[in-house]
Design a protein around this motif. Structure first.
Motif, mmCIF file in Angstrom:
data_model
loop_
_atom_site.group_PDB
_atom_site.id
_atom_site.type_symbol
_atom_site.label_atom_id
_atom_site.label_comp_id
_atom_site.label_asym_id
_atom_site.label_seq_id
_atom_site.Cartn_x
_atom_site.Cartn_y
_atom_site.Cartn_z
ATOM 1 N N PRO A 27 12.219 23.769 61.193
ATOM 2 C CA PRO A 27 13.624 23.563 60.800
ATOM 3 C C PRO A 27 14.492 24.780 61.060
ATOM 4 O O PRO A 27 14.028 25.917 60.938
ATOM 5 C CB PRO A 27 13.529 23.281 59.294
ATOM 6 C CG PRO A 27 12.228 23.843 58.862
ATOM 7 C CD PRO A 27 11.311 23.846 60.044
ATOM 8 N N ILE A 28 15.733 24.534 61.428
ATOM 9 C CA ILE A 28 16.706 25.616 61.613
ATOM 10 C C ILE A 28 17.960 25.303 60.793
ATOM 11 O O ILE A 28 18.308 24.122 60.633
ATOM 12 C CB ILE A 28 17.083 25.796 63.116
ATOM 13 C CG1 ILE A 28 17.542 24.465 63.736
ATOM 14 C CG2 ILE A 28 15.936 26.385 63.918
ATOM 15 C CD1 ILE A 28 18.180 24.602 65.093
ATOM 16 N N PRO A 29 18.629 26.331 60.246
ATOM 17 C CA PRO A 29 19.841 26.074 59.472
ATOM 18 C C PRO A 29 21.055 25.929 60.392
ATOM 19 O O PRO A 29 21.436 26.874 61.085
ATOM 20 C CB PRO A 29 19.976 27.326 58.590
ATOM 21 C CG PRO A 29 19.255 28.398 59.333
ATOM 22 C CD PRO A 29 18.268 27.760 60.258
ATOM 23 N N HIS A 30 21.638 24.730 60.436
ATOM 24 C CA HIS A 30 22.743 24.444 61.344
ATOM 25 C C HIS A 30 23.470 23.212 60.801
ATOM 26 O O HIS A 30 22.854 22.399 60.121
ATOM 27 C CB HIS A 30 22.182 24.180 62.750
ATOM 28 C CG HIS A 30 23.212 24.122 63.833
ATOM 29 N ND1 HIS A 30 24.149 25.109 64.030
ATOM 30 C CD2 HIS A 30 23.441 23.197 64.798
ATOM 31 C CE1 HIS A 30 24.916 24.777 65.052
ATOM 32 N NE2 HIS A 30 24.517 23.629 65.535
ATOM 33 N N ASP A 31 24.766 23.070 61.111
ATOM 34 C CA ASP A 31 25.499 21.948 60.533
ATOM 35 C C ASP A 31 25.269 20.644 61.298
ATOM 36 O O ASP A 31 26.181 20.028 61.833
ATOM 37 C CB ASP A 31 26.999 22.272 60.428
ATOM 38 C CG ASP A 31 27.611 22.618 61.780
ATOM 39 O OD1 ASP A 31 26.844 22.695 62.779
ATOM 40 O OD2 ASP A 31 28.830 22.817 61.845
ATOM 41 N N ALA A 32 24.014 20.242 61.324
ATOM 42 C CA ALA A 32 23.611 18.983 61.953
ATOM 43 C C ALA A 32 22.681 18.282 60.957
ATOM 44 O O ALA A 32 22.296 18.866 59.950
ATOM 45 C CB ALA A 32 22.885 19.271 63.261
ATOM 46 N N ALA A 33 22.327 17.011 61.252
ATOM 47 C CA ALA A 33 21.595 16.208 60.272
ATOM 48 C C ALA A 33 20.201 16.775 59.960
ATOM 49 O O ALA A 33 19.844 16.969 58.807
ATOM 50 C CB ALA A 33 21.487 14.776 60.773
ATOM 51 N N GLU A 34 19.422 17.006 60.987
ATOM 52 C CA GLU A 34 18.046 17.483 60.773
ATOM 53 C C GLU A 34 17.603 18.294 62.000
ATOM 54 O O GLU A 34 16.724 17.877 62.749
ATOM 55 C CB GLU A 34 17.123 16.271 60.549
ATOM 56 C CG GLU A 34 15.852 16.603 59.816
ATOM 57 C CD GLU A 34 14.928 15.387 59.658
ATOM 58 O OE1 GLU A 34 15.379 14.234 59.885
ATOM 59 O OE2 GLU A 34 13.758 15.600 59.328
ATOM 60 N N PRO A 35 18.237 19.448 62.216
ATOM 61 C CA PRO A 35 18.007 20.199 63.458
ATOM 62 C C PRO A 35 16.678 20.953 63.468
ATOM 63 O O PRO A 35 16.186 21.341 62.410
ATOM 64 C CB PRO A 35 19.173 21.188 63.467
ATOM 65 C CG PRO A 35 19.509 21.404 62.034
ATOM 66 C CD PRO A 35 19.214 20.105 61.330
ATOM 67 N N VAL A 36 16.144 21.139 64.658
ATOM 68 C CA VAL A 36 14.877 21.872 64.807
ATOM 69 C C VAL A 36 14.911 22.836 65.992
ATOM 70 O O VAL A 36 15.726 22.701 66.910
ATOM 71 C CB VAL A 36 13.673 20.913 65.038
ATOM 72 C CG1 VAL A 36 13.378 20.081 63.804
ATOM 73 C CG2 VAL A 36 13.882 20.030 66.261
#
Ligand SMILES: [Zn+2]
Ligand SMILES: [Zn+2]
Length: 275
Positions: free
Chosen positions: A118-127
């Protein structure tokens, strides 16, 4: 076995990475039109009809623009997290198969081990992803608002790394973007600056198992960054940490407008092209 990699495009105007191991050929993200991805693959003498899978990091347009078209045209399965599938559904259009993966999962395609994280980003479930066989490990981590210990852990033992260096803090501050957008970029769901990446990279490199790793500074902003600035910021930080570019590693800025050269990574990490 050697691993082939080429950055077809990187940046806020589109991302696509070509990767091959043995008889497995992948694209990670397809953020240009299908036509443009075909053109860029042709330029590196590779054929989109040979693609076995399309892996998506998240649903933003600069990562999925041509994904649906390519998947239909060449009958390629798309792999993404459940959240990405839901958020990208409309943009991807009708598809025969939907391969769902977890944000943190390890799976196998031929001789290639793929791991998502997982990565912290303003998307639903980013990787982000790593790709490895017994000899080589490649990591891809862009579109990150901040660095987590989980990402640092996922990127251990790499031979080749594509790491975000999105913006220069001064250029962003003084640039023409509206305040709201500037805040978004600097937020926990935004992007990493050159400075943040520069401070972080020595820690990642310390765990590299290659004696000559290759690092691509990736997802550079066209507005708020310059390749030479990103390069210099990272170079200076590496120098302070005792790394000399050329002697200890290869540092490049990932290309935006034209595909980069095809890089062959083997177990000595003597890649095909040195510059
Ligand atoms: Zn992006
Ligand atoms: Zn994004």
């Amino acid at each position: 076995m050697a691993l082939e990699i080429a950055v077809l495009a990187s940046g806020s105007s589109g991302n696509a990475i070509y990767l091959n191991e043995g008889n497995i050929t992948l694209l990670i993200d397809a953020g240009l039109s299908g036509k443009e991805i075909e053109r860029r693959m042709k330029k590196i003498a590779r054929n989109p009809a040979d693609l076995d899978a399309l892996l998506i990091t998240h649903e933003h347009g600069d990562h999925i623009k041509g994904a649906g078209v390519l998947a239909r045209r060449y009958n390629i399965p798309i792999y993404a997290t459940e959240g990405t599938w839901k958020a990208a559904e409309k943009k991807l259009g009708k598809l025969k198969s939907r391969q769902k993966r977890l944000t943190k999962e390890r799976w196998q395609l031929g001789g290639l081990t793929i791991e998502s994280f997982p990565i912290p980003h303003d998307a639903a479930e980013p990787v982000g992803y790593t790709f490895s066989n017994e000899e080589i490990k490649v990591g891809l981590a862009t579109d990150m608002g901040y660095i987590t210990s989980e990402i640092t852990e996922a990127l251990q033992g790499l031979d080749c790394l594509l790491l975000e260096a999105n913006h220069d803090l001064d250029l962003l501050r003084e640039g023409s973007y509206p305040v709201r957008l500037k805040r978004r970029i600097r937020s926990e769901g935004g992007h990493l600056s050159n400075e943040e990446t520069a401070r972080w990279l020595p820690e990642i490199l310390a765990s590299s198992r290659s004696n000559y790793p290759v690092v691509f500074l990736s997802h550079l902003s066209a507005e708020n960054n310059r390749p030479e600035l990103a390069y210099l910021t990272v170079k200076n930080s590496l120098k302070e940490a005792g790394y000399n570019i050329g002697d200890d590693l290869i540092l490049k800025c990932a290309p935006r407008r034209e595909p980069g050269k095809l890089l062959v990574l083997d177990n000595l990490c003597q890649e095909g092209e040195k510059s």
